[in-house]
Design an enzyme around this catalytic site. Structure first.
Site, PDB file in Angstrom:
ATOM      1  N   HIS A  55       0.815  -1.229   0.000  1.00 53.10           N
ATOM      2  CA  HIS A  55       0.000   0.000   0.000  1.00 53.10           C
ATOM      3  C   HIS A  55       0.845   1.275   0.000  1.00 53.10           C
ATOM      4  CE1 HIS A  55      -3.180  -2.808   1.060  1.00 53.10           C
ATOM      5  NE2 HIS A  55      -2.524  -3.178   2.136  1.00 53.10           N
ATOM      6  N   SER A  78       1.729  -0.383  -5.421  1.00 54.78           N
ATOM      7  CA  SER A  78       0.812  -0.624  -4.310  1.00 54.78           C
ATOM      8  C   SER A  78       0.318  -2.061  -4.402  1.00 54.78           C
ATOM      9  CB  SER A  78      -0.360   0.348  -4.363  1.00 54.78           C
ATOM     10  OG  SER A  78      -1.017   0.363  -3.114  1.00 54.78           O
ATOM     11  N   SER A  83      -5.678   1.638  -2.395  1.00 59.00           N
ATOM     12  CA  SER A  83      -5.023   2.016  -1.137  1.00 59.00           C
ATOM     13  C   SER A  83      -3.984   3.125  -1.272  1.00 59.00           C
ATOM     14  CB  SER A  83      -4.368   0.784  -0.505  1.00 59.00           C
ATOM     15  OG  SER A  83      -3.341   0.288  -1.339  1.00 59.00           O
ATOM     16  N   ASP A 143       3.268  -7.561   0.262  1.00 57.20           N
ATOM     17  CA  ASP A 143       2.128  -7.483   1.184  1.00 57.20           C
ATOM     18  C   ASP A 143       0.947  -8.172   0.509  1.00 57.20           C
ATOM     19  OD1 ASP A 143      -0.024  -6.872   2.786  1.00 57.20           O
ATOM     20  OD2 ASP A 143       0.442  -4.739   2.968  1.00 57.20           O
ATOM     21  N   GLU A 205       4.461  -9.201   4.452  1.00 61.03           N
ATOM     22  CA  GLU A 205       3.819  -8.374   5.468  1.00 61.03           C
ATOM     23  C   GLU A 205       2.604  -9.006   6.141  1.00 61.03           C
ATOM     24  OE1 GLU A 205       4.697  -5.334   6.491  1.00 61.03           O
ATOM     25  OE2 GLU A 205       2.870  -4.413   7.271  1.00 61.03           O
ATOM     26  N   ASN A 230       4.713 -11.034   9.155  1.00 59.87           N
ATOM     27  CA  ASN A 230       3.431 -10.940   9.849  1.00 59.87           C
ATOM     28  C   ASN A 230       3.493 -11.545  11.245  1.00 59.87           C
ATOM     29  OD1 ASN A 230       0.414 -10.434   9.791  1.00 59.87           O
ATOM     30  ND2 ASN A 230       0.474 -12.624  10.255  1.00 59.87           N
ATOM     31  N   LYS A 235       4.497  -7.249  14.908  1.00 59.83           N
ATOM     32  CA  LYS A 235       3.659  -6.975  13.743  1.00 59.83           C
ATOM     33  C   LYS A 235       2.224  -7.407  14.036  1.00 59.83           C
ATOM     34  CE  LYS A 235       1.778  -6.892   9.582  1.00 59.83           C
ATOM     35  NZ  LYS A 235       0.388  -7.304   9.332  1.00 59.83           N
ATOM     36  N   ASP A 239      -0.044  -4.263  14.690  1.00 59.48           N
ATOM     37  CA  ASP A 239      -0.636  -3.720  13.453  1.00 59.48           C
ATOM     38  C   ASP A 239      -2.020  -4.326  13.228  1.00 59.48           C
ATOM     39  OD1 ASP A 239      -1.282  -4.199  10.626  1.00 59.48           O
ATOM     40  OD2 ASP A 239       0.709  -3.545  10.059  1.00 59.48           O
ATOM     41  N   ASN A 240      -2.094  -5.655  13.187  1.00 55.61           N
ATOM     42  CA  ASN A 240      -3.371  -6.297  12.878  1.00 55.61           C
ATOM     43  C   ASN A 240      -4.428  -5.921  13.911  1.00 55.61           C
ATOM     44  OD1 ASN A 240      -1.241  -7.501  11.497  1.00 55.61           O
ATOM     45  ND2 ASN A 240      -2.255  -9.490  11.337  1.00 55.61           N
ATOM     46  N   CYS A 244      -5.988  -2.004  13.228  1.00 59.66           N
ATOM     47  CA  CYS A 244      -7.384  -2.108  12.781  1.00 59.66           C
ATOM     48  C   CYS A 244      -8.330  -1.468  13.788  1.00 59.66           C
ATOM     49  CB  CYS A 244      -7.759  -3.566  12.525  1.00 59.66           C
ATOM     50  SG  CYS A 244      -6.947  -4.229  11.045  1.00 59.66           S
ATOM     51  N   HIS A 350      -7.541  -9.158   3.647  1.00 58.37           N
ATOM     52  CA  HIS A 350      -6.662  -8.694   2.566  1.00 58.37           C
ATOM     53  C   HIS A 350      -7.319  -8.701   1.193  1.00 58.37           C
ATOM     54  CE1 HIS A 350      -2.825  -7.436   0.989  1.00 58.37           C
ATOM     55  NE2 HIS A 350      -3.047  -8.245  -0.027  1.00 58.37           N
ATOM     56  N   HIS A 403      -3.559   2.163   8.599  1.00 58.22           N
ATOM     57  CA  HIS A 403      -3.129   2.311   9.985  1.00 58.22           C
ATOM     58  C   HIS A 403      -2.279   3.565  10.163  1.00 58.22           C
ATOM     59  CE1 HIS A 403      -4.642  -1.614  10.199  1.00 58.22           C
ATOM     60  NE2 HIS A 403      -3.547  -2.327  10.362  1.00 58.22           N
ATOM     61  N   SER A 411       5.659  -2.471  12.376  1.00 56.15           N
ATOM     62  CA  SER A 411       5.627  -3.418  11.248  1.00 56.15           C
ATOM     63  C   SER A 411       6.777  -3.164  10.284  1.00 56.15           C
ATOM     64  CB  SER A 411       4.328  -3.254  10.464  1.00 56.15           C
ATOM     65  OG  SER A 411       3.240  -3.286  11.321  1.00 56.15           O
ATOM     66  N   GLN A 415       9.976  -5.184   8.925  1.00 59.46           N
ATOM     67  CA  GLN A 415      10.260  -5.366   7.495  1.00 59.46           C
ATOM     68  C   GLN A 415      11.716  -5.024   7.178  1.00 59.46           C
ATOM     69  OE1 GLN A 415       9.097  -6.591   4.856  1.00 59.46           O
ATOM     70  NE2 GLN A 415       6.873  -6.666   4.970  1.00 59.46           N
TER      71      GLN A 415
HETATM   72  P1  NAI Z   1      -6.159 -14.611  11.804  1.00 62.02           P
HETATM   73  O1  NAI Z   1      -5.875 -15.919  11.198  1.00 62.02           O
HETATM   74  O2  NAI Z   1      -5.536 -14.213  13.107  1.00 62.02           O
HETATM   75  O3  NAI Z   1      -7.740 -14.406  11.989  1.00 62.02           O
HETATM   76  C1  NAI Z   1      -8.717 -14.814  11.076  1.00 62.02           C
HETATM   77  C2  NAI Z   1      -9.839 -15.469  11.889  1.00 62.02           C
HETATM   78  O4  NAI Z   1     -10.951 -15.730  11.026  1.00 62.02           O
HETATM   79  C3  NAI Z   1      -9.416 -16.812  12.489  1.00 62.02           C
HETATM   80  O5  NAI Z   1      -9.601 -16.811  13.888  1.00 62.02           O
HETATM   81  C4  NAI Z   1     -10.315 -17.827  11.781  1.00 62.02           C
HETATM   82  O6  NAI Z   1     -10.670 -18.910  12.623  1.00 62.02           O
HETATM   83  C5  NAI Z   1     -11.520 -16.971  11.416  1.00 62.02           C
HETATM   84  N1  NAI Z   1     -12.319 -17.515  10.312  1.00 62.02           N
HETATM   85  C6  NAI Z   1     -11.899 -18.217   9.213  1.00 62.02           C
HETATM   86  N2  NAI Z   1     -12.961 -18.570   8.458  1.00 62.02           N
HETATM   87  C7  NAI Z   1     -14.055 -18.074   9.072  1.00 62.02           C
HETATM   88  C8  NAI Z   1     -15.446 -18.120   8.777  1.00 62.02           C
HETATM   89  N3  NAI Z   1     -15.915 -18.770   7.709  1.00 62.02           N
HETATM   90  N4  NAI Z   1     -16.305 -17.491   9.621  1.00 62.02           N
HETATM   91  C9  NAI Z   1     -15.858 -16.864  10.740  1.00 62.02           C
HETATM   92  N5  NAI Z   1     -14.545 -16.802  11.082  1.00 62.02           N
HETATM   93  C10 NAI Z   1     -13.665 -17.401  10.251  1.00 62.02           C
HETATM   94  O7  NAI Z   1      -5.789 -13.521  10.686  1.00 62.02           O
HETATM   95  P2  NAI Z   1      -5.591 -11.950  10.912  1.00 62.02           P
HETATM   96  O8  NAI Z   1      -4.171 -11.660  11.174  1.00 62.02           O
HETATM   97  O9  NAI Z   1      -6.630 -11.468  11.834  1.00 62.02           O
HETATM   98  O10 NAI Z   1      -5.865 -11.427   9.423  1.00 62.02           O
HETATM   99  C11 NAI Z   1      -7.150 -11.526   8.813  1.00 62.02           C
HETATM  100  C12 NAI Z   1      -7.106 -10.912   7.414  1.00 62.02           C
HETATM  101  O11 NAI Z   1      -6.836  -9.517   7.519  1.00 62.02           O
HETATM  102  C13 NAI Z   1      -6.010 -11.455   6.518  1.00 62.02           C
HETATM  103  O12 NAI Z   1      -6.485 -11.470   5.190  1.00 62.02           O
HETATM  104  C14 NAI Z   1      -4.902 -10.431   6.653  1.00 62.02           C
HETATM  105  O13 NAI Z   1      -4.012 -10.490   5.573  1.00 62.02           O
HETATM  106  C15 NAI Z   1      -5.688  -9.166   6.725  1.00 62.02           C
HETATM  107  N6  NAI Z   1      -5.075  -8.006   7.354  1.00 62.02           N
HETATM  108  C16 NAI Z   1      -5.587  -6.790   6.986  1.00 62.02           C
HETATM  109  C17 NAI Z   1      -5.104  -5.632   7.546  1.00 62.02           C
HETATM  110  C18 NAI Z   1      -5.656  -4.325   7.117  1.00 62.02           C
HETATM  111  O14 NAI Z   1      -5.069  -3.297   7.443  1.00 62.02           O
HETATM  112  N7  NAI Z   1      -6.761  -4.266   6.415  1.00 62.02           N
HETATM  113  C19 NAI Z   1      -4.043  -5.643   8.560  1.00 62.02           C
HETATM  114  C20 NAI Z   1      -3.611  -6.978   8.927  1.00 62.02           C
HETATM  115  C21 NAI Z   1      -4.126  -8.105   8.336  1.00 62.02           C
END
Ligand code: NAI
Length: 482
Positions: A55, A78, A83, A143, A205, A230, A235, A239-240, A244, A350, A403, A411, A415
């Site tokens: 991003h 990006s 983003s 990322d 990332e 990650n 991180k 960050d997550n 968020c 993501h 963020h 984060s 990196q």
């Molecule tokens: P995580 O693996 O810690 O959490 C995901 C959760 O979703 C897990 O607990 C899992 O059991 C649950 N899950 C899976 N399938 C499901 C379903 N069908 N119904 C309900 N729950 C379900 O992953 P994390 O780190 O929380 O990341 C989640 C997503 O967010 C990833 O795609 C990551 O790349 C992205 N992300 C986005 C950010 C942003 O700024 N927008 C920042 C950091 C991560």
């Protein structure tokens, strides 16, 4: 139309504004600035050619200029079509000493609101290095894994001597990748093989990109070593979660300005991202309901005081829906059909496959209308309206600015240290996926304490030997979960 030299951004005249925000961000990114100071003399990234796909925000600008300050050459794109902050991209292209008339910055290919075809073109530009024998980078900073994916698919199809027909693709995204790789096969049938031959590694990332890396490692297709940034504690647990917690409601507020207090909000997924999202919505006074598939996370959510149930039970009554799972098909068209008038639907995971946007568009009689960029109403034939944020793509970056600096300093310090590790110690990292060594994780946390006025207790030698750790750390075994 976007300006082009060896870069492509929306508007170079935004550079001065971008530079002012970069300067403000530097103060909020003490980790990155300390790393610049520590490595100014030794230049550990001298000789590194880093392609970044992440991003293109103000915070990322501080990361890019940190990598450059450590000696690296950098090219950037990006990792999401919505983003980019155009003023940050302009400031990077112009550079601190250039002007819009005489840009002297870093090649960056990014603007807010790219098409998918443009997105993959930008990724290719960031990966294509002029005046380099291999034509490519020797490091990737990724990322979500799209730059890594393009290289791997390119090499795979070059080995096969052909790429699949784009019309057979199961998504518009993959169709664009196939169009691109069919073109490069025609232009230079060894482009990606040559380009990848000097890549020492990738630092990744996010959770979703890390999943892809472990899959490639399992299948034996990974071409170079990777550091899973990650899962550095500084991180994903910051960050997550705290990132968020800030940027989810920032996105909802900027998009809709709806009062969150008193509303019912559903958070799908209670991982690191879900925990931050649920807390921020509760902080605004929403009644938060969580959905989970993992009994441990479901129990955590319950103990944190949230109702945990299935989407089907609340789909008709909730006001705000947020997907955070990194999984596909979480909110389906049939769910959206049952939602109430002016319910808000958004994703912070993501990729955009958490919400079935294609299925929504196919509902008979449905009409999509743009309120403003990245905010759309979908009107059903009975007059019911849904508000969908960022067309189902990550709303904190599409509707807000992602963020804030301080959390990204953690984060991006991870990196930068991961880039130094892989680039300077290739012999320690044969092909595989690694996490950052714990002493570096602790170092990154340490670099952020002073700014918050934190006074750390120093372990006495007797105490250190009693709990079996060195006085200077690392303090926890690798399996500790924080
Ligand atoms: P995580 O693996 O810690 O959490 C995901 C959760 O979703 C897990 O607990 C899992 O059991 C649950 N899950 C899976 N399938 C499901 C379903 N069908 N119904 C309900 N729950 C379900 O992953 P994390 O780190 O929380 O990341 C989640 C997503 O967010 C990833 O795609 C990551 O790349 C992205 N992300 C986005 C950010 C942003 O700024 N927008 C920042 C950091 C991560």
């Amino acid at each position: 139309s976007p300006v082009t030299n060896d870069f492509k951004v929306a508007d170079l005249s935004l550079a001065a504004f971008g530079r002012k925000e970069i300067t403000l961000a530097e103060h909020e990114m003490p980790g990155l600035m300390a790393i610049r100071e520590e490595y100014a003399a030794s230049q550990p990234l001298a000789g590194a050619r880093i392609t970044g796909s992440l991003h293109m925000t103000v915070q990322t600008a501080v990361l890019i200029e940190t990598l450059a300050a450590l000696g690296a050459q950098v090219r950037w794109a990006s990792c999401n079509i919505f983003s980019t902050q155009d003023h940050a991209a302009a400031a990077i292209a112009v550079g601190p000493n250039g002007t819009p008339e005489n840009p002297q910055g870093i090649p960056v290919f990014a603007w807010k609101g790219e098409t998918l075809a443009e997105y993959w073109w930008c990724t290719e530009q960031a990966l294509t290095w002029p005046d380099v024998p291999t034509g490519g980078p020797n490091m990737i900073l990724d990322d979500g894994g799209d730059a890594t994916l393009l290289v791997h698919k390119g090499v795979e199809f070059e080995k096969a001597g052909q790429a699949p027909d784009p019309s057979t693709a199961d998504s518009e995204e993959y169709e664009q990748i196939l169009l691109l790789l069919n073109r490069t096969l025609g232009e230079n049938p060894q482009k990606w093989t040559q380009l990848s031959s000097e890549i020492r590694g990738v630092t990744e990332e996010t959770t979703t990109g890390v999943h892809r890396l472990y899959e490639m490692q399992r299948d034996g297709t990974l071409l170079f070593p990777a550091i899973n940034v990650n899962d550095a504690v500084t991180k994903s647990k910051f960050d997550n979660k705290y990132g968020c917690r800030h940027s989810l409601i920032d996105g909802i507020n900027r998009a809709t300005d709806v009062l969150i207090g008193g509303k019912v909000a559903v958070v799908c997924g209670y991982g690191d991202v879900g925990k931050g999202c649920a807390e921020s919505l509760r902080g605004q006074g929403a009644r938060v309901i969580v959905t989970e598939i993992d009994p441990i996370n479901a129990l955590q959510a319950a103990m944190d005081g949230y109702q945990v149930t299935v989407l089907e039970d609340v789909v008709e009554t909730a006001d705000i829906f947020v997907t955070t799972t990194g999984n596909r098909d979480i909110i389906l068209a049939e769910h959206m059909q049952r939602m109430k008038h002016q319910a808000i639907v958004g994703n912070i995971g993501h990729f955009d496959n958490e919400i079935d946007m294609a299925g929504l568009a196919k509902i008979p009689g449905i009409v999509k209308d743009e309120v403003k960029p990245q905010v759309h109403t979908w009107t059903f034939s009975d007059g019911k309206v849904l508000i969908v944020l960022s067309e189902g793509r990550l709303l904190n970056l599409g509707n807000a600015t992602g963020h804030p600096s301080f959390v990204m300093s953690n984060s991006f310090s991870d990196q930068t240290l991961a880039q130094i590790e892989l680039f300077t110690k290739p012999e320690e990292y044969p092909i595989g996926v690694y996490v950052l060594p714990k002493h570096l994780d602790e170092k990154v946390a340490r670099l952020h304490l002073d700014a918050l006025g934190v006074k750390l207790t120093t372990l006495r030698p007797e105490q250190a030997s009693y709990i079996g750790v060195p006085v200077e750390g690392p303090y926890k075994p690798d399996h500790y979960r924080y």
